[in-house]
Design an enzyme around this catalytic site. Sequence first.
Site, PDB file in Angstrom:
ATOM      1  N   PRO A   1      33.886  55.470  47.354  1.00  0.00           N
ATOM      2  CA  PRO A   1      34.891  56.315  46.689  1.00  0.00           C
ATOM      3  C   PRO A   1      36.144  56.492  47.547  1.00  0.00           C
ATOM      4  O   PRO A   1      37.154  57.009  47.070  1.00  0.00           O
ATOM      5  CB  PRO A   1      34.162  57.646  46.483  1.00  0.00           C
ATOM      6  CG  PRO A   1      32.997  57.632  47.396  1.00  0.00           C
ATOM      7  CD  PRO A   1      32.664  56.207  47.682  1.00  0.00           C
TER       8      PRO A   1
ATOM      9  N   GLU B   1      24.472  58.978  51.672  1.00  0.00           N
ATOM     10  CA  GLU B   1      25.807  59.431  52.090  1.00  0.00           C
ATOM     11  C   GLU B   1      26.764  58.269  52.324  1.00  0.00           C
ATOM     12  O   GLU B   1      27.912  58.475  52.704  1.00  0.00           O
ATOM     13  CB  GLU B   1      25.705  60.272  53.369  1.00  0.00           C
ATOM     14  CG  GLU B   1      25.003  61.597  53.173  1.00  0.00           C
ATOM     15  CD  GLU B   1      25.582  62.405  52.020  1.00  0.00           C
ATOM     16  OE1 GLU B   1      26.808  62.538  51.950  1.00  0.00           O
ATOM     17  OE2 GLU B   1      24.791  62.884  51.193  1.00  0.00           O
TER      18      GLU B   1
ATOM     19  N   ARG C   1      35.411  37.535  34.762  1.00  0.00           N
ATOM     20  CA  ARG C   1      36.087  37.133  33.531  1.00  0.00           C
ATOM     21  C   ARG C   1      37.514  36.654  33.768  1.00  0.00           C
ATOM     22  O   ARG C   1      38.149  36.128  32.858  1.00  0.00           O
ATOM     23  CB  ARG C   1      35.995  38.212  32.460  1.00  0.00           C
ATOM     24  CG  ARG C   1      36.622  39.545  32.797  1.00  0.00           C
ATOM     25  CD  ARG C   1      35.978  40.645  31.980  1.00  0.00           C
ATOM     26  NE  ARG C   1      36.006  40.379  30.541  1.00  0.00           N
ATOM     27  CZ  ARG C   1      37.095  40.413  29.787  1.00  0.00           C
ATOM     28  NH1 ARG C   1      38.250  40.694  30.331  1.00  0.00           N
ATOM     29  NH2 ARG C   1      37.037  40.148  28.498  1.00  0.00           N
TER      30      ARG C   1
ATOM     31  N   ASP D   1      43.986  40.975  26.743  1.00  0.00           N
ATOM     32  CA  ASP D   1      43.318  42.241  27.013  1.00  0.00           C
ATOM     33  C   ASP D   1      44.287  43.280  27.553  1.00  0.00           C
ATOM     34  O   ASP D   1      45.326  42.941  28.104  1.00  0.00           O
ATOM     35  CB  ASP D   1      42.243  42.059  28.100  1.00  0.00           C
ATOM     36  CG  ASP D   1      40.924  41.579  27.531  1.00  0.00           C
ATOM     37  OD1 ASP D   1      40.734  41.697  26.320  1.00  0.00           O
ATOM     38  OD2 ASP D   1      40.098  41.092  28.323  1.00  0.00           O
TER      39      ASP D   1
END
Length: 245
Positions: free
Chosen positions: A89, A116, A154, A169
């Site tokens: 993150p 963690e 992709r 897209d």
Amino acid sequence: MLRIDFVTIFPRMFDAFLAEGVIARGVKQGLLDVHVHDLRDYTSDKHRSTDDEAYGGGPGMVMLAEPVLRVVEKLNVDIQKPHVVMTSPQGRTFTQAIAKELAKKQHLIILCGRYEGFDERIRESVNPDEISIGDFVVSGGEIPAMLIADAVGRMIEGVVGNSGSVEEDSFFNGLLDYPHYTRPEEIRGMRVPDVLLSGHHEKIRLWRREQALRRTLRLRPDLLKNAELDDEARAILRKIENESG
Ligand code: SAH
């Protein structure tokens, strides 16, 4: 061919992902070479530990550095060094632009954390490309890794049947996608826009372009700032802005 190695303590989480869909097809077609490595195979104690308590105390376990460093070393066999992605993150936020960038590499190693996260010395030693899938925390790197691999896979020419569909897209050109319709022509009183039934390719192309711009302006105006717009797109935008003003 792009090679992707996933490093995880939950290899079975990848079974369904690799058995079906776009990535599976890419592998079958020989466009992708995908491997999953169980981090436990790179441990050295009899319990095959992959984590331990944190120095300094506190709740939560930390992923051991040594097994991760070993697997990265083992996979460093090509002439070109593999590009190591650490799911985290704390990384740069994943975007279509990053997917395109990673699709140009020859070899990706994607590290999946748990608990963690990783012993900090993995960062020092490997200097990974730390990538986050968004400003929230999930409990493991496996889903982020699959998500990243799907978006990257992709982008490889031929993996998605019709490469035009990838180029249209959302985000590929910095804009959201235009609206799509399929059969029947009318459902519960809602009709397919006439232009799409007209068979007039140029009108359809322009209509779709306008719809993509309208949508982006309405839902994600921030994207328009960075999108590369040609004269046609700018003219359409001026027209839309005049309507409201
Ligand atoms: N304590 C860590 C979070 C650990 S979550 C921190 O605050 O930075 C456990 C693992 O899940 C991470 O090591 C990573 O592999 C994965 N993960 C969690 N959230 C993620 C996100 N937003 N993007 C990518 N990976 C994530």
